[in-house]
Structures are given as C-alpha cells and as structure tokens.
Design a protein around this motif. Structure first.
Motif, PDB file in Angstrom:
ATOM      1  N   VAL A  25      13.948  46.423 -51.771  1.00  0.00           N
ATOM      2  CA  VAL A  25      15.064  47.146 -50.844  1.00  0.00           C
ATOM      3  C   VAL A  25      14.232  47.997 -49.742  1.00  0.00           C
ATOM      4  O   VAL A  25      13.379  48.545 -49.712  1.00  0.00           O
ATOM      5  CB  VAL A  25      15.404  47.995 -51.537  1.00  0.00           C
ATOM      6  N   ALA A  26      14.740  47.726 -48.404  1.00  0.00           N
ATOM      7  CA  ALA A  26      14.248  48.286 -47.366  1.00  0.00           C
ATOM      8  C   ALA A  26      15.049  49.496 -47.198  1.00  0.00           C
ATOM      9  O   ALA A  26      16.123  49.748 -47.128  1.00  0.00           O
ATOM     10  CB  ALA A  26      14.641  47.369 -46.089  1.00  0.00           C
ATOM     11  N   LEU A  27      14.344  50.726 -47.526  1.00  0.00           N
ATOM     12  CA  LEU A  27      14.983  51.914 -47.216  1.00  0.00           C
ATOM     13  C   LEU A  27      14.487  52.563 -45.918  1.00  0.00           C
ATOM     14  O   LEU A  27      13.334  53.032 -45.599  1.00  0.00           O
ATOM     15  CB  LEU A  27      14.347  52.779 -48.456  1.00  0.00           C
ATOM     16  N   ASP A  28      15.595  52.890 -45.289  1.00  0.00           N
ATOM     17  CA  ASP A  28      15.524  53.358 -43.613  1.00  0.00           C
ATOM     18  C   ASP A  28      15.852  54.881 -43.819  1.00  0.00           C
ATOM     19  O   ASP A  28      17.042  55.166 -44.312  1.00  0.00           O
ATOM     20  CB  ASP A  28      16.357  52.603 -42.939  1.00  0.00           C
ATOM     21  N   VAL A  29      14.912  55.656 -43.017  1.00  0.00           N
ATOM     22  CA  VAL A  29      15.347  57.082 -42.793  1.00  0.00           C
ATOM     23  C   VAL A  29      16.155  57.044 -41.592  1.00  0.00           C
ATOM     24  O   VAL A  29      15.340  56.834 -40.465  1.00  0.00           O
ATOM     25  CB  VAL A  29      13.890  57.929 -42.724  1.00  0.00           C
ATOM     26  N   GLY A  30      17.275  57.498 -41.553  1.00  0.00           N
ATOM     27  CA  GLY A  30      18.276  57.389 -40.342  1.00  0.00           C
ATOM     28  C   GLY A  30      17.532  58.669 -39.265  1.00  0.00           C
ATOM     29  O   GLY A  30      17.151  59.563 -39.524  1.00  0.00           O
ATOM     30  N   HIS A  31      17.752  58.447 -38.122  1.00  0.00           N
ATOM     31  CA  HIS A  31      17.351  59.087 -36.728  1.00  0.00           C
ATOM     32  C   HIS A  31      15.625  59.262 -36.710  1.00  0.00           C
ATOM     33  O   HIS A  31      15.177  58.595 -37.309  1.00  0.00           O
ATOM     34  CB  HIS A  31      18.235  60.579 -36.751  1.00  0.00           C
TER      35      HIS A  31
END
Length: 237
Positions: A25-31
């Motif tokens: 799972v690619a886990l992206d932190v927004g902003h």
C-alpha cells in the motif's frame, strides 16, 4: 475459480497474489510543509494532522503483513502528480487528508487571543474515488470496505459531500471526485480518505485524541487487509 469476481476486480493484484509476495500500500501524506492545507479551528495545519494519522496507519498495516510505501512523510514532495509516480509498483494508493469547509459556512470565535474560524455544520469522515482511475472497480470495493469497517467501529461518515459529489456508496461515506490528481493519475486502485473535519471545534479535539487515532488507524488497516485478502483468495481459488 470465481470468474465473475475476477472480471469485476479487473485483474487487480493478481500478479502479486500469484507470486506469493505481500501486497504493498502506498501511503500518501496529503499536503506539504510549504503548502500545509487547511488550518483547524485552533490553528493547527492539516498537514500535521495527516502526517500524524499516517504515522499510526503505517505500522498498523505492517502488523497485518502489508508492505507500506511511504509517500511524502517528510512533506517535501514537488507536485500532486509526483505522488502516484513515486508510488509506482504498489498495489493500492491511499492519500490521507483531513477536511475543512467552504468559507461561506465558517463562523468566527476567539481562540487564544485571536479570531479563528470554525464550523458547526460539517463533521465526519469521507472517502473519494475517481472514475478516471483505470482500476475503478477495485478502488470502489476497497473504499466501501473501508467505510463499512469504520462505521462498524463507531466512526460516522459526513453526508455533506452530497452537495457537490455524486454518491458511490453514500451509506459508507464513499463519493466520486473524478478530477483529484492523485487518484486519476494512479495506474492502480486508489482512494483519498478524509479522516474528519478539523474546522469543527469538537471533532478537531476528537481527531487529536491518541486513543481515537489508534482506533481509526486500526480500522483503516483492518479494512485494507480485508480488501486485499479478498483479492488474493479470489485469484488462488
């Protein structure tokens, strides 16, 4: 083998499952640090909320045997399109966010000696998928499973998104947002998760509670694990 299920899933995760390796799972932190997103009712940036929750979700996923590809945890990524690009090779993409509200719905209050904005109208989680994503069926299935798992664990979706977005699974808080770059630029299943409304004064405090954060991270990890396990089993049968 369940042929119908394989057709619905569009082949998602088949290569990973057949190879016997753990899904990623690619886990992206927004902003980002430079563009931190909305600010809460008490002046904390959305990026801080996003990074905090993602920091709990990553180990929760790993504990379930899911590999995690961390995207933008440092907050220095260059562009929206760079996020799914950095996630290439993953099986699923999840972008973590916290929600706000349009300026016309804001009220003002005195917080720590300055005038801050807040809302009483909107609270709750939301999940977005894009019909421009090439793996829409898989994105929808996982989004619905996430929403259902969160609801089972006591979290409540917001109905507010019905004002602007078509429902994908409104009961479980899933909505279409076709032009979100991080979703339609992904070549694999993807969703964007809004954990709650940081402009809501009471929900902001809840979103900062350590126990609640852990429960939400655990629910998200459980939902993703169920989703990925369903796909692995369907390919092996």
């Amino acid at each position: 083998m369940n042929i119908v299920l394989l057709i619905i899933l569009g082949g998602f995760w088949s290569s990973t499952a057949l190879a016997g390796s753990a899904p990623t799972v690619a886990l992206d932190v927004g902003h980002t640090l430079a563009e931190p997103g909305a600010f809460s009712a008490r002046g904390r940036s959305e990026f801080e909320f996003n990074r905090e929750l993602a920091g709990l979700l990553a180990p929760a996923l790993r504990a379930r045997g899911i590999a995690v590809h961390e995207v933008n945890f440092a907050g220095t990524i260059g562009s929206l399109a760079a996020r799914p690009e950095q996630a290439r090779g993953s099986d699923f993409f999840v972008s973590i966010h916290h929600d706000s509200i349009s300026p016309e719905y804001l009220q003002f209050w005195d917080w720590d000696g300055y005038e801050a904005s807040h809302t009483t109208l909107k609270r709750g989680f939301g999940i977005f998928v894009s019909r421009r994503n090439p793996e829409l069926a898989a994105s929808l299935r996982c989004a619905a499973l996430l929403g259902a798992t969160l609801r089972r664990d006591g979290f409540v979706p917001t109905p507010w998104h019905a004002r602007k977005h078509q429902p994908a699974d409104a009961e479980n808080g899933v909505w279409y947002y076709d032009n979100l770059v991080v979703l339609h630029k992904s070549t694999f299943p993807a969703l964007l998760f809004e954990a709650g409304v940081i402009k809501h004064r009471e929900e902001e405090l809840e979103l900062r509670e350590a126990e609640r954060q852990q429960r939400m991270a655990a629910a998200l990890a459980a939902g993703l694990a169920t989703c990925l396990d369903v796909r692995e089993k369907s390919v092996r049968e």
